[in-house]
Design a protein around this motif. Sequence first.
Motif, PDB file in Angstrom:
ATOM      1  N   LYS A 265      93.101  56.310  65.351  1.00  0.00           N
ATOM      2  CA  LYS A 265      93.776  54.999  65.003  1.00  0.00           C
ATOM      3  C   LYS A 265      93.041  54.482  63.811  1.00  0.00           C
ATOM      4  O   LYS A 265      93.592  53.711  63.204  1.00  0.00           O
ATOM      5  CB  LYS A 265      93.572  54.166  66.270  1.00  0.00           C
ATOM      6  N   GLU A 266      91.789  54.446  63.711  1.00  0.00           N
ATOM      7  CA  GLU A 266      90.907  53.957  62.515  1.00  0.00           C
ATOM      8  C   GLU A 266      91.332  54.706  61.071  1.00  0.00           C
ATOM      9  O   GLU A 266      91.528  53.954  60.119  1.00  0.00           O
ATOM     10  CB  GLU A 266      89.554  54.026  62.613  1.00  0.00           C
ATOM     11  N   GLU A 267      91.936  56.079  61.199  1.00  0.00           N
ATOM     12  CA  GLU A 267      92.496  56.805  59.951  1.00  0.00           C
ATOM     13  C   GLU A 267      93.787  56.073  59.805  1.00  0.00           C
ATOM     14  O   GLU A 267      93.880  56.060  58.551  1.00  0.00           O
ATOM     15  CB  GLU A 267      92.109  58.058  60.174  1.00  0.00           C
ATOM     16  N   ALA A 268      94.466  56.235  60.815  1.00  0.00           N
ATOM     17  CA  ALA A 268      95.966  55.732  60.335  1.00  0.00           C
ATOM     18  C   ALA A 268      96.007  54.117  59.782  1.00  0.00           C
ATOM     19  O   ALA A 268      96.852  53.848  59.149  1.00  0.00           O
ATOM     20  CB  ALA A 268      96.671  55.838  61.808  1.00  0.00           C
ATOM     21  N   ALA A 269      94.932  53.408  60.024  1.00  0.00           N
ATOM     22  CA  ALA A 269      94.727  52.077  59.488  1.00  0.00           C
ATOM     23  C   ALA A 269      94.312  51.855  58.326  1.00  0.00           C
ATOM     24  O   ALA A 269      94.257  50.629  57.478  1.00  0.00           O
ATOM     25  CB  ALA A 269      93.891  51.295  60.588  1.00  0.00           C
ATOM     26  N   MET A 270      93.884  53.107  57.764  1.00  0.00           N
ATOM     27  CA  MET A 270      93.287  52.860  56.185  1.00  0.00           C
ATOM     28  C   MET A 270      94.464  52.630  55.166  1.00  0.00           C
ATOM     29  O   MET A 270      95.545  53.337  55.094  1.00  0.00           O
ATOM     30  CB  MET A 270      92.770  54.300  55.943  1.00  0.00           C
TER      31      MET A 270
END
Length: 472
Positions: A265-270
């Motif tokens: 999820k933190e990668e998708a938010a980049m």
Amino acid sequence: MRYKSFRCLAGLMLALHVANGIALGQESPHRGRYNVLFIISDDLNTNLSAYHHPLVKSPNVDRVAQWGLKFERAYCQFPLCNPSRASFLTGLRPDRTRVYDNSVHFRENIPDCVTLPEFFRKKGYFTARVGKIFHYGVPTQIGTSGLDDPQSWDLVVNPRGRDKDEEAKIFSLVPGQFGGTLSWLAAEGTDEEQTDGIGATEAIKLLEKHQHERFFLAVGFYRPHTPYVAPRKYFDLYPLEKIVVPSIPPGYFDTIPQLAITLKKEEAAMDDNLKKQAIQAYYAAITFMDAQLGRVLDAVERLHLRDSTIIVMTSDHGYHMHEHGLWQKRTLFEESTRVPLLIAVPGMQHAGKSTRAIVEMVDLYPTLAELCGFQPPANLDGTSLVPILNNPDLPGKEAAITQVTRSVKKQIVFGYTVRTDRWRYTEWDDGNQGKELYDHDNDPQEMHNLANDPQYAEVMAKLSKLLPKRHK
């Protein structure tokens, strides 16, 4: 080519180099034919100038390529650190080591196994490890032995540098979390203060001390494993405006099985700028690692060891930098399964050339044993690469097999992929949770899944027979 056996007087058997390749004969005396310098870079993909990357600077990997043979299509058996290393260091596939995660030590499952360095130790070699060869966590276990195998080595060195001491300065997508999370730092100070810089220094000392005896020296660099820490000057080599972020078309994730997707999820938010920073940092870490490799290679030349030492340069698995919209490892796509592999043998005819033969990391153990004049253990799963070193035009294996695991409703599910000259075919849970087929002749980026196209049913049926089956 086939190699004729020959007889020599005891004590006079020497390495023979002939015009058409590397001549091998009966088993050598305990001293062996060559030294081995085994160099592995953690989480390194083929984003290297030797592998035609347009931006990344890696002149010292290039140097090994000029000294030896570059394998264009080498594949790991499990794209995760511990399972991969347990596999190629034992010469056994993951389903024989039964190491599928980063917590299990292979000797829990195969206690009597003779590892690659242990094999050379038993042959009278001085064996030493500097840095990460068997698995341990980065960065949490830097400076320790982690899941090392003590019986493999006469001596171990666990470097710990400024990067470990300055973790509080590292940017992370999840603040305070490192290792499996994208994180980076443009560090102050010199190369020699970093863990890999210290590792290179220690490796050079060992080369100097043991240059007149047979040695198996394994040097494990930590970079470019996240956190991507390197002195600031390496970041400056890659301005953000030159970084290209791979893109995927709308709806792409709907075309592949759910288990193929590893996006956090933190990668998708980049946003795009943050993605460029991550890629910049990864490239910087590669070039920093390459500079430390260069220091070791300089010592090899200064000590006149090139004529007596095999050099292997490789990685434990590949790595994503937003190809397929994904990051890091543990996928069954080309970027995650393919590794850089360069092997330099003294006197080899084809130095500076490359091969498109399909090979696997599990092949390294029998290759090094044979090159040094020893009969490889009979239980190994790999195939010696010596014929390819003599003739790079050979096709290699019919297929390379890579596997991963997924957790589905608290149950372990296996994914297997087969890479042939033209195709990559993948089954998740024996195909029950999805299949993938990619035509490398027309789709080298593996972006168009053909598994649902009826015209490829016969191709898939043939490729499926090459994969291990979990459910009989």
